[in-house]
Design a protein around this motif. Sequence first.
Motif: not given
Length: 82
Positions: A39-68
């Motif tokens: 089950i673990a091998v067949r349902g493994a999550d895909p690896v995220l491409d870190t090169s697409a982040r372009s130097g940002r510290t957070s993938v989530v938009a800052p406005d989405a984190m405001t309530p937290a």
Amino acid sequence: MNPSSIAKSPTPWWRVGMVWLVIGGPLAVVVAGIATAVIAVRGADPVLDTSARSGRTSVVAPDAMTPAIQARNHAATAAAGD
């Protein structure tokens, strides 16, 4: 000849219930472990491409984190009326 004097033949090991109790527990754990690995091998999550982040510290938009952030700050400060 008396029937009680006739020697009984020994019972084969696979007909003894205690043997299956001793073998069955570890065998069930091995089968469950293999099933979990499949089950673990067949349902493994895909690896995220870190090169697409372009130097940002957070993938989530800052406005989405405001309530937290507001909730964290509210919980960290003492109430004015207490």
